[in-house]
Write a protein that holds these residues in place. Sequence first.
Motif, PDB file in Angstrom:
ATOM      1  N   MET A   1     -13.652  49.948 -41.823  1.00 45.55           N
ATOM      2  CA  MET A   1     -12.685  50.561 -42.747  1.00 45.55           C
ATOM      3  C   MET A   1     -12.162  49.479 -43.677  1.00 45.55           C
ATOM      4  O   MET A   1     -12.204  48.291 -43.373  1.00 45.55           O
ATOM      5  CB  MET A   1     -11.536  51.206 -41.975  1.00 45.55           C
ATOM      6  CG  MET A   1     -10.545  51.932 -42.869  1.00 45.55           C
ATOM      7  SD  MET A   1      -9.316  52.836 -41.920  1.00 45.55           S
ATOM      8  CE  MET A   1     -10.291  54.259 -41.490  1.00 45.55           C
ATOM      9  N   ALA A   2     -11.647  49.867 -44.805  1.00 47.55           N
ATOM     10  CA  ALA A   2     -11.137  48.917 -45.782  1.00 47.55           C
ATOM     11  C   ALA A   2     -10.086  48.032 -45.141  1.00 47.55           C
ATOM     12  O   ALA A   2      -9.432  48.399 -44.177  1.00 47.55           O
ATOM     13  CB  ALA A   2     -10.538  49.664 -46.976  1.00 47.55           C
ATOM     14  N   SER A   3      -9.919  46.840 -45.692  1.00 47.16           N
ATOM     15  CA  SER A   3      -9.019  45.842 -45.125  1.00 47.16           C
ATOM     16  C   SER A   3      -7.599  46.371 -45.003  1.00 47.16           C
ATOM     17  O   SER A   3      -7.078  47.022 -45.899  1.00 47.16           O
ATOM     18  CB  SER A   3      -9.024  44.595 -46.013  1.00 47.16           C
ATOM     19  OG  SER A   3      -8.031  43.703 -45.581  1.00 47.16           O
ATOM     20  N   ILE A  97     -17.821  56.557 -27.453  1.00 49.96           N
ATOM     21  CA  ILE A  97     -17.293  55.597 -28.414  1.00 49.96           C
ATOM     22  C   ILE A  97     -16.102  54.894 -27.795  1.00 49.96           C
ATOM     23  O   ILE A  97     -15.187  55.530 -27.288  1.00 49.96           O
ATOM     24  CB  ILE A  97     -16.849  56.278 -29.724  1.00 49.96           C
ATOM     25  CG1 ILE A  97     -18.039  56.980 -30.377  1.00 49.96           C
ATOM     26  CG2 ILE A  97     -16.231  55.278 -30.681  1.00 49.96           C
ATOM     27  CD1 ILE A  97     -17.662  57.735 -31.624  1.00 49.96           C
ATOM     28  N   SER A  98     -16.080  53.588 -27.830  1.00 53.75           N
ATOM     29  CA  SER A  98     -14.948  52.840 -27.297  1.00 53.75           C
ATOM     30  C   SER A  98     -13.720  53.092 -28.157  1.00 53.75           C
ATOM     31  O   SER A  98     -13.793  53.041 -29.394  1.00 53.75           O
ATOM     32  CB  SER A  98     -15.271  51.344 -27.273  1.00 53.75           C
ATOM     33  OG  SER A  98     -14.104  50.603 -26.990  1.00 53.75           O
ATOM     34  N   GLY A  99     -12.601  53.353 -27.512  1.00 51.07           N
ATOM     35  CA  GLY A  99     -11.371  53.578 -28.256  1.00 51.07           C
ATOM     36  C   GLY A  99     -10.898  52.344 -28.987  1.00 51.07           C
ATOM     37  O   GLY A  99     -10.094  52.438 -29.924  1.00 51.07           O
ATOM     38  N   ASP A 100     -11.394  51.164 -28.575  1.00 50.27           N
ATOM     39  CA  ASP A 100     -10.976  49.911 -29.206  1.00 50.27           C
ATOM     40  C   ASP A 100     -11.860  49.522 -30.387  1.00 50.27           C
ATOM     41  O   ASP A 100     -11.555  48.563 -31.102  1.00 50.27           O
ATOM     42  CB  ASP A 100     -11.011  48.772 -28.169  1.00 50.27           C
ATOM     43  CG  ASP A 100     -10.051  49.032 -27.017  1.00 50.27           C
ATOM     44  OD1 ASP A 100      -9.070  49.761 -27.233  1.00 50.27           O
ATOM     45  OD2 ASP A 100     -10.299  48.512 -25.914  1.00 50.27           O
ATOM     46  N   LEU A 105     -10.967  53.470 -33.668  1.00 49.63           N
ATOM     47  CA  LEU A 105      -9.693  53.340 -34.380  1.00 49.63           C
ATOM     48  C   LEU A 105      -9.619  54.323 -35.537  1.00 49.63           C
ATOM     49  O   LEU A 105      -8.573  54.929 -35.791  1.00 49.63           O
ATOM     50  CB  LEU A 105      -9.523  51.906 -34.889  1.00 49.63           C
ATOM     51  CG  LEU A 105      -8.218  51.605 -35.626  1.00 49.63           C
ATOM     52  CD1 LEU A 105      -7.019  51.912 -34.744  1.00 49.63           C
ATOM     53  CD2 LEU A 105      -8.186  50.140 -36.080  1.00 49.63           C
ATOM     54  N   ARG A 106     -10.764  54.517 -36.241  1.00 54.01           N
ATOM     55  CA  ARG A 106     -10.798  55.495 -37.330  1.00 54.01           C
ATOM     56  C   ARG A 106     -10.478  56.891 -36.802  1.00 54.01           C
ATOM     57  O   ARG A 106      -9.685  57.637 -37.374  1.00 54.01           O
ATOM     58  CB  ARG A 106     -12.176  55.514 -38.002  1.00 54.01           C
ATOM     59  CG  ARG A 106     -12.311  54.573 -39.186  1.00 54.01           C
ATOM     60  CD  ARG A 106     -13.476  54.991 -40.076  1.00 54.01           C
ATOM     61  NE  ARG A 106     -14.721  55.168 -39.330  1.00 54.01           N
ATOM     62  CZ  ARG A 106     -15.517  54.179 -38.980  1.00 54.01           C
ATOM     63  NH1 ARG A 106     -15.196  52.947 -39.276  1.00 54.01           N
ATOM     64  NH2 ARG A 106     -16.629  54.416 -38.325  1.00 54.01           N
ATOM     65  N   SER A 148      -6.165  51.446 -24.682  1.00 49.27           N
ATOM     66  CA  SER A 148      -4.787  51.116 -25.053  1.00 49.27           C
ATOM     67  C   SER A 148      -4.488  51.509 -26.494  1.00 49.27           C
ATOM     68  O   SER A 148      -3.330  51.658 -26.865  1.00 49.27           O
ATOM     69  CB  SER A 148      -4.537  49.615 -24.862  1.00 49.27           C
ATOM     70  OG  SER A 148      -5.394  48.853 -25.707  1.00 49.27           O
ATOM     71  N   HIS A 149      -5.539  51.698 -27.322  1.00 51.35           N
ATOM     72  CA  HIS A 149      -5.328  52.056 -28.726  1.00 51.35           C
ATOM     73  C   HIS A 149      -5.089  53.548 -28.936  1.00 51.35           C
ATOM     74  O   HIS A 149      -4.515  53.943 -29.951  1.00 51.35           O
ATOM     75  CB  HIS A 149      -6.525  51.612 -29.580  1.00 51.35           C
ATOM     76  CG  HIS A 149      -6.563  50.135 -29.822  1.00 51.35           C
ATOM     77  ND1 HIS A 149      -5.593  49.484 -30.525  1.00 51.35           N
ATOM     78  CD2 HIS A 149      -7.460  49.196 -29.420  1.00 51.35           C
ATOM     79  CE1 HIS A 149      -5.880  48.184 -30.564  1.00 51.35           C
ATOM     80  NE2 HIS A 149      -7.003  47.985 -29.896  1.00 51.35           N
ATOM     81  N   ASN A 150      -5.517  54.390 -28.005  1.00 51.35           N
ATOM     82  CA  ASN A 150      -5.405  55.830 -28.267  1.00 51.35           C
ATOM     83  C   ASN A 150      -4.804  56.659 -27.126  1.00 51.35           C
ATOM     84  O   ASN A 150      -4.576  57.853 -27.278  1.00 51.35           O
ATOM     85  CB  ASN A 150      -6.775  56.413 -28.634  1.00 51.35           C
ATOM     86  CG  ASN A 150      -7.797  56.279 -27.508  1.00 51.35           C
ATOM     87  OD1 ASN A 150      -7.440  56.108 -26.347  1.00 51.35           O
ATOM     88  ND2 ASN A 150      -9.074  56.345 -27.855  1.00 51.35           N
ATOM     89  N   VAL A 151      -4.530  56.044 -25.974  1.00 52.07           N
ATOM     90  CA  VAL A 151      -4.090  56.828 -24.821  1.00 52.07           C
ATOM     91  C   VAL A 151      -2.753  57.531 -25.083  1.00 52.07           C
ATOM     92  O   VAL A 151      -2.517  58.649 -24.609  1.00 52.07           O
ATOM     93  CB  VAL A 151      -4.008  55.941 -23.554  1.00 52.07           C
ATOM     94  CG1 VAL A 151      -2.887  54.912 -23.667  1.00 52.07           C
ATOM     95  CG2 VAL A 151      -3.813  56.804 -22.312  1.00 52.07           C
TER      96      VAL A 151
END
Length: 647
Positions: A1-3, A97-100, A105-106, A148-151
């Motif tokens: 994704m864009a910066s 897909i890994s949540g990390d 993340l997208r 930890s990013h989406n739980v």
Amino acid sequence: MASLRSDEWRAICDRFTNAQNLSEVESRKDPENEPFRSKYQARELLREIYSALKGFEAGDGEDQEEDQEEEGGGEEQRPEEQPVDGQREDGVGQRGISGDSPAGLRAARLGAVEYYLGVNHVDTEELAGGQEHLKSCLKLLGRCSASSHNVSLFINARNQLGILSAGWDETETAQGFLETAESIYLRYMKEDGSPPTDMAEYFTTEENLLTHQERTKKFELAYTHTMYYLAQVYKNLGQNEKAATYCHSTLQRQLKLKEFSPMEWALNAASLSQYYIIKGHYMEGRHCLSAATVVAGLAGEAPSEAAAQESETESECREQLRQKRADIARCWIKYCLNLLQDAKKLLEDNIGELDTDLQEDSKRARRQEEEEEEKGRKSAVLFGSEDTFDSIASLEEKVCCLCPLDFTEARAVFLVGQNYVTQAKEYFQMDGYVTDHVEILQDYSALFRALAFFEEDLERRCKMHKRRVDMLETICNDLNSRYYLMIRRQLMFELAEIYSEMMDLKLMLANRQADTESLDSHTVKKFNHLCSTSAKYFQMFLDSLCSPEGKVPEHLEEEVLRPALVARFRVARLYGRLISSPASDQLENLNKSLNNYKYVVQYCESHPEATATVETELELSREMVGLLPLKINRLKARMATNNSLVD
């Protein structure tokens, strides 16, 4: 994704911040004619964010290739075609897909926007639209494993869908969403346990990220909400024990996190106490009520923003606090009353009197029970933190949680209940709260009755029943039958029973000195007065069931069937017990007694379904219908003989 440091990304973060401010702050200031103005503005910003994110995704070819590698190629099912909750028991995605990862993340960011859009639609009373967005959120997350990013988003989205389903009476669907949320939390805490990213952090610049402590609190609050909603679901499903367990844990977590509205928390704890009381778990019930009383005292100190919003104006707040504290007082009354009544059941013999042998056995067993009380206390789920636990424990010491075994112990419980009666009556006064006021008085009357069981002095016991008459009789006679018919019926029946109990006590006192034949005139007059007054109130109850023209109903409704037949039976017995010298009066009373016994028998013969409700009374009525005519005939014969002798 864009910066993340690009101007475009900062613009997205600014939009999100503005949307949150509109939803949570500005919406409170919206005019009455446009109650959702700020919410609608926030919705437009969220839609812009979603479009921008999709635009970034479409222009980021590198990440798209990575997406396909992680998904196993381009043949995978599109997110919108997947089941809402995937197929795994833990409810997390099955796509691999890994949540990390960047792809994870997208998906989480797009899912978060869908989540906030869903909440926005629910807030604006567009529930179907809210459900659609929340399900879209879960479809996006269905591609990813929990991390930890989406739980946090996994759990919050299911919480919201659970609430929606429960509101639509889709209880089992709500149960599915919430139990899945619970399993996700438990699995994450077992396998990882680190404070996860909050949904709002997806759109926050690095310098504004939450601290470790803030993340922990937000995540634990989300799970606390899961437990709270599950408690409601289990209650609706009739799983009361499970509901109580989840409610207790919810209250404990709210205190620990210092995120609660004091009066709401206190009322929930007081309500939970009633479950424990009914189950006979008085230690837990007392603990809940003590905690409720202590926490209610915190109202006004507002440990959270939720507490600060309890009322729009100061005067309304004061009024609400008074009412809720009175409600807690009423729960204390029920605690004391049930404890005394359970003690009575424990110690009474087959005629309802105190069994002294059983009393001594219970006192011996009590010593062992007291030794084990501390062990039981440690196994209970306790409330409180360092600043409240001592206060809760101190309040608990003022009332026992074991059944009282003698008058001294029973009186101590009674006095606690009496104190809370006074508190409750201060708010629920007769002027404005008729039903509540009368119910409190009825509980007060029941407290006196339960205490009287332990009183060995018959004169003092009689005075306790007289106190019951004094508090109920005037109200019963003053209430308008047109508006308070059911309440008046309850009071009539209770007054009839009180006078009957006083009559029995007076006769017991007299019989200790002489037999019935040699009772002095004063005692006979007092006995007959109590007997007649009891019959009068039973008859008033029966008359209240008649039509305006005074016609006795051919069919008794289920809610009054047993009381009506019992009243008839009791009236029959009372007329049979009246002490009268003139034979003509005796004959009149015996005929009235016979007619009421006949009514019970004839009604049950024509309505066989009523038999099961009054088996004992029916058996005795049939016996008396056979015996009384003989007694009446003998009295008539004696009267005829006496008349012929006079002539």
